[in-house]
Scaffold this active site. Structure first.
Site, PDB file in Angstrom:
ATOM      1  N   ASP A 173      -1.199   4.604  -4.297  1.00 27.68           N
ATOM      2  CA  ASP A 173      -0.357   4.227  -3.167  1.00 27.68           C
ATOM      3  C   ASP A 173       1.071   4.763  -3.279  1.00 27.68           C
ATOM      4  O   ASP A 173       1.664   5.185  -2.292  1.00 27.68           O
ATOM      5  CB  ASP A 173      -0.350   2.705  -2.995  1.00 27.68           C
ATOM      6  CG  ASP A 173      -1.694   2.200  -2.480  1.00 27.68           C
ATOM      7  OD1 ASP A 173      -2.311   2.910  -1.669  1.00 27.68           O
ATOM      8  OD2 ASP A 173      -2.118   1.106  -2.890  1.00 27.68           O
TER       9      ASP A 173
ATOM     10  N   ASP B 187       5.943 -10.165  -5.591  1.00 22.37           N
ATOM     11  CA  ASP B 187       6.475  -8.884  -6.074  1.00 22.37           C
ATOM     12  C   ASP B 187       7.609  -8.360  -5.208  1.00 22.37           C
ATOM     13  O   ASP B 187       8.680  -8.020  -5.701  1.00 22.37           O
ATOM     14  CB  ASP B 187       5.393  -7.805  -6.098  1.00 22.37           C
ATOM     15  CG  ASP B 187       4.222  -8.184  -6.982  1.00 22.37           C
ATOM     16  OD1 ASP B 187       4.072  -9.378  -7.305  1.00 22.37           O
ATOM     17  OD2 ASP B 187       3.453  -7.270  -7.327  1.00 22.37           O
TER      18      ASP B 187
ATOM     19  N   SER C  77      -6.302  -7.536  -7.577  1.00 25.58           N
ATOM     20  CA  SER C  77      -5.338  -7.136  -6.557  1.00 25.58           C
ATOM     21  C   SER C  77      -6.074  -6.860  -5.244  1.00 25.58           C
ATOM     22  O   SER C  77      -7.159  -6.283  -5.226  1.00 25.58           O
ATOM     23  CB  SER C  77      -4.593  -5.900  -7.063  1.00 25.58           C
ATOM     24  OG  SER C  77      -4.203  -5.094  -5.996  1.00 25.58           O
TER      25      SER C  77
HETATM   26  N1  ARG Z   1      -8.390   2.369  -4.748  1.00 21.85           N
HETATM   27  C1  ARG Z   1      -8.147   2.278  -3.350  1.00 21.85           C
HETATM   28  C2  ARG Z   1      -7.298   3.421  -2.894  1.00 21.85           C
HETATM   29  O1  ARG Z   1      -6.696   4.060  -3.709  1.00 21.85           O
HETATM   30  C3  ARG Z   1      -7.540   0.934  -3.002  1.00 21.85           C
HETATM   31  C4  ARG Z   1      -6.143   0.736  -3.401  1.00 21.85           C
HETATM   32  C5  ARG Z   1      -5.689  -0.659  -3.172  1.00 21.85           C
HETATM   33  N2  ARG Z   1      -4.273  -0.778  -3.288  1.00 21.85           N
HETATM   34  C6  ARG Z   1      -3.675  -1.864  -3.688  1.00 21.85           C
HETATM   35  N3  ARG Z   1      -2.380  -1.829  -3.759  1.00 21.85           N
HETATM   36  N4  ARG Z   1      -4.322  -2.965  -4.031  1.00 21.85           N
HETATM   37  O2  ARG Z   1      -7.208   3.686  -1.723  1.00 21.85           O
END
Ligand code: ARG
Length: 402
Positions: free
Chosen positions: A126, A17, A178
């Protein structure tokens, strides 16, 4: 695209990505791209990432080992709070984002870059965490989030784009979910896990064995605390990142710290996630054990009332906010007497306290004993109870008995 940018610092992982993002940014903005890869303990060799970024079109690469800072200035403050989100999630991904963003903004300033870019999708938490941090730390920086703009929305579109532009496509088959890993945890979501009834395959897990495969004999460990922070394991003093690494080994071997939950994302949707947080889970248990001897009852209650708000601030991306900082000051103040040791038994997924001690402890065996003592007069209890019953008696006399 919207506006001109002359230099961009990209949060780069080395994966497909973000490799595609380098190329895409060059096409869109025709500008210099600096790749920044933060080592927050994802357990991968990061030097190959340098070559890869340069080969894909970055003009410069920063690879920075942030593990000690991550542990000392982000994880430890959060652990002082006993923070967990929605009763379960220990916030391992959420807490790494403000550190990565801070470093990215620092590099942008040093390099005279006017833009920052991340590879988060438009559906998750994120993006919010990165961008709230960027905007707080540098209100003038231009933020680029390709996933919200481009049309490479499927993996095959991404692969095709990569192939057309000579970007090496990973030979290994993509994982069916992921993953985000750092010193504190690993998270799995998306793909096959989107069905909340689907049982995760055992080979998905990376930091821990399944409890049933853990040793039949328990492991006992001791953790020392100073001012609310863990400083030593089994008497051996260690740096914050070393200590977490060590506890991840202990916890992982004994199947500790797995959870499988459905959580509420800030953007409004529910999402299923599976997490492994072996060392972090041990530290939660150990910290509470030492606190139980050294923190006053009402201080503990007050601090505990803050946990949901404090955790929500971290989860929602408000690490650099006045409310998180205010809560942190109070939480840190609550920790000033938290010196002592917890002894724990790790056994097939469970982490049980078997003892706690503190040189300056509020626990007074003389007072707690069932034997006669002169620090506490049992007949005082009678009046104490009678006065506490006063309002209950008035209430039931007025409105009727239960
Ligand atoms: N759901 C969790 C959080 O919001 C994990 C996020 C994981 N992020 C990722 N880009 N795979 O903190």
């Amino acid at each position: 695209m919207d506006g001109k940018v002359k230099k961009i610092v990209l949060a780069y992982s080395g994966g497909l990505d973000t490799s595609v993002i380098i190329q895409w940014l060059k096409e869109q903005y025709d500008c210099e791209i600096i790749a920044f890869c933060a080592d927050v303990g994802q357990g991968e060799e990061l030097e190959p990432v340098r070559e890869k970024a340069l080969a894909t079109g970055a003009s410069k690469v920063y690879i920075e080992d942030l593990q000690e800072e991550f542990a000392k200035d982000f994880l430890f403050p959060m652990l002082r709070a006993n923070a967990y989100y929605e009763n379960n999630y220990l916030l391992g991904t959420a807490i790494a984002r403000p550190l990565i963003a801070k470093e990215q903004i620092r590099i942008a300033l040093k390099e005279g870059a006017d833009g920052v870019c991340h590879g988060c999708t438009g559906k998750g938490n994120d993006q919010i965490r990165f961008e709230l941090a960027y905007q707080t730390l540098n209100p003038h920086i231009k933020i680029i989030a390709p996933w919200r703009h481009w049309d490479l929305t499927s993996r095959s579109a991404l692969m095709d784009y990569a192939k057309t532009h000579g970007i090496p496509v990973p030979v290994t088959k993509a994982k069916p979910y992921s993953i985000d890993r750092n010193l504190f945890h690993i998270s799995f979501e998306g793909g096959v896990l989107e069905d909340p009834w689907y049982t995760p395959d055992e080979d998905m897990f990376q930091l821990s064995v399944a409890p049933e495969n853990a040793p039949d004999k328990p492991t006992t460990i001791e953790i020392d605390y100073e001012a609310g922070d863990p400083v030593a394991v089994n008497g051996e003093r260690m740096s914050p990142a070393r200590l977490l690494t060590r506890l991840n080994e202990f916890g992982g071997r004994n199947g500790i710290g797995r959870i499988d939950i459905v959580e509420n994302r800030f953007v409004g949707m529910k999402s299923r996630g599976v997490y492994e947080t072996p060392g972090g889970t041990i530290l939660h248990v150990a910290h509470k054990a030492v606190e139980s001897l050294t923190v006053d009852r009402e201080i503990m209650y007050l601090r505990d009332t803050m946990i949901p708000d404090y955790a929500k601030a971290i989860y929602n991306g408000f690490w650099y906010s006045p409310e998180r900082e205010l809560m942190q000051k109070t939480i840190d103040e609550s920790q000033k007497n938290v010196y002592g040791t917890a002894r724990l038994k790790l056994y097939k997924g469970s982490c049980i306290v078997t003892g706690r001690k503190a040189v300056k402890s509020l626990y007074d065996e003389k007072i707690a004993t069932f034997e006669e003592d002169d620090g506490y007069r049992q007949d005082d209890a009678e009046g104490f109870i009678r006065l506490n019953a006063l309002r209950l008696k008035i209430y039931s006399a007025t409105y009727g008995k239960k």
